[in-house]
Each structure stands twice: as structure tokens, then as C-alpha cells.
Design an enzyme around this catalytic site. Structure first.
Site, PDB file in Angstrom:
ATOM      1  N   HIS A 196       0.768  -1.404   0.035  1.00 48.01           N
ATOM      2  CA  HIS A 196       0.075  -0.002   0.037  1.00 48.01           C
ATOM      3  C   HIS A 196       0.919   1.280  -0.125  1.00 48.01           C
ATOM      4  O   HIS A 196       0.708   2.153  -0.955  1.00 48.01           O
ATOM      5  CB  HIS A 196      -0.828  -0.032   1.127  1.00 48.01           C
ATOM      6  CG  HIS A 196      -1.881   1.186   1.512  1.00 48.01           C
ATOM      7  ND1 HIS A 196      -3.056   1.149   0.910  1.00 48.01           N
ATOM      8  CD2 HIS A 196      -1.527   2.507   1.922  1.00 48.01           C
ATOM      9  CE1 HIS A 196      -3.682   2.591   1.367  1.00 48.01           C
ATOM     10  NE2 HIS A 196      -2.466   3.335   1.718  1.00 48.01           N
ATOM     11  N   GLU A 197       1.851   1.457   0.969  1.00 41.18           N
ATOM     12  CA  GLU A 197       2.424   2.465   0.909  1.00 41.18           C
ATOM     13  C   GLU A 197       3.708   2.552  -0.083  1.00 41.18           C
ATOM     14  O   GLU A 197       3.887   3.978  -0.459  1.00 41.18           O
ATOM     15  CB  GLU A 197       3.385   2.402   2.301  1.00 41.18           C
ATOM     16  CG  GLU A 197       2.599   2.828   3.379  1.00 41.18           C
ATOM     17  CD  GLU A 197       1.796   4.092   3.273  1.00 41.18           C
ATOM     18  OE1 GLU A 197       2.286   5.095   2.995  1.00 41.18           O
ATOM     19  OE2 GLU A 197       0.420   3.973   3.759  1.00 41.18           O
TER      20      GLU A 197
END
Length: 216
Positions: free
Chosen positions: A130-131
């Protein structure tokens, strides 16, 4: 490059390799790949516990540990146990920010979110997936809610607010289509996430070409 500001027995070489494997699996359809270049372990309880966006601990940590260029993904693990960052899971910089502050570039994640970690529902490695999505220029699927340009990707359906858990058939916006709860850029549980859309892939390729000098 992965850095652990304080040495934790829970962040093992096996977990780090499992995280790289998970990252490559999740980004396989983008033709973007990752190789582990280096692991640096340091002992600094203040950084481990207090690091957060804009904090003095973050500045010191990244100044001491960051390596490489715009195309080098620097990943830092932390505890987020105190201060303004208490309870955080992760945060990242965007590619457009690199030129103005190269030393700040990178991703910071909770150490126990690596595969096999102790953070319930977030220990399959998808926190870094996600990051890293932000690091390559993607926004949250719920960016802008039901109105406006959203995440600037046409094929991620509008979503009023972040998902929690894995709410199948969730539909928070009046526009046609269910919420993209299985997308890596939502807030669903790790086990619920399984895709980037073609539009997101087009966007990330454009972003890293423009700002990171990475051509796919």
C-alpha cells in the site's frame, strides 16, 4: 534498502525476504520489480518509538540511513509507540516530492506488519504494498469521496470513506459499482487486498517515469 532503527528480534532476515517476495507478487502485473539491496540495523529507541511525519526523529533517522537515488525505495521499520505518531501503521512520500527533499524520500512501516508479524489483519506484507503505491504516485481509492476527480484514475470506482475488514458488497457512493475494497490502495485487511487496476498501473508508470527516472 530496508532500515530498522532499533534491532527487534521480530524483524528477521526471513521476514524481510518474505516482504520482498510479497511486494513482487503484488506488483507483478505492473512490470515493476524490487530487489533487496541492503539491510541496516541500528539501535535507537527514541527513533523506533517516536518517529513520525515531520518529527525530529524522522529527520535524524533518514539523514543517517537513507541510501540511493530517486529510484531507490528506502523502507524504514518503526514501533510507533509514543508521541504524535502513536498507533500509526505506515506513511510514505510521493514521487513528486523527491526533487524538493530527496533525503525525506521513502516509506516508514510498523515493524510488526511484515509477513509473520504480530499486527492482527495486517501482517501479510500488504502494508508495504500500500505505501509503495503512494511512493509510485497512487492515491487512496477513497480520495475525494464520491465527488470530483477522486484518485485521478478512471477505473477505480468511487468510495465515500475507507473500508475496514473485508466488507464484501459494500457500496458507499451513488455511482454504479461496488466499492473497490480489494484494491491495494484501500484500508481493507491484508487478506482482502488483491489488485491494482489497469488505470492505476498506467498512472504509476507515468509517475515513476516523470519523477523517478524509471522506465517500464
Amino acid at each position: 534498502m530496508l532500515s530498522t532503527p532499533t534491532r527487534s528480534p521480530e524483524v528477521t532476515d526471513f521476514q524481510i525476504q518474505a516482504q520482498i517476495d510479497a511486494l513482487n507478487q503484488d506488483y507483478n502485473g505492473t512490470v515493476l520489480g524490487f530487489e533487496l539491496e541492503n539491510v541496516t540495523r541500528t539501535s535507537n529507541a527514541a527513533r523506533f518509538n517516536n518517529v513520525g511525519p515531520g518529527s525530529t526523529e524522522q529527520t535524524a533517522m533518514k539523514s543517517a540511513l537513507r541510501e540511493g537515488t530517486a529510484s531507490t525505495l528506502n523502507v524504514y521499520t518503526a514501533g510507533f509507540t509514543s508521541g504524535d505518531s502513536q498507533g500509526l501503521l505506515d506513511y510514505a512520500t510521493s514521487p513528486a516530492d523527491y526533487a524538493s527533499n530527496p533525503m525525506d524520500d521513502g516509506v516508514v512501516i510498523l515493524y510488526s506488519s511484515l509477513p509473520g508479524g504480530s499486527t492482527t489483519n495486517f501482517n501479510l506484507g500488504r502494508t508495504l504494498t500500500h505505501e509503495t503505491g503512494h511512493w509510485v504516485g497512487l492515491y487512496h481509492t477513497f480520495q475525494g469521496g464520491c465527488d470530483g476527480d477522486g484518485d485521478f484514475v478512471a477505473d477505480t470506482l468511487a468510495e465515500a470513506f475507507p473500508a475496514s475488514g473485508c466488507p464484501v458488497s459494500r457500496d458507499t457512493c451513488p455511482s454504479p459499482g461496488l466499492d473497490p475494497i480489494h484494491n491495494y490502495m484501500d484500508y481493507s485487511n491484508d487478506s482482502c487486498m488483491d489488485n491494482f487496476t489497469p488505470g492505476q498501473i498506467d498512472r504509476l508508470r507515468s509517475q515513476i517515469s516523470t519523477y523517478r527516472g524509471i522506465e517500464l
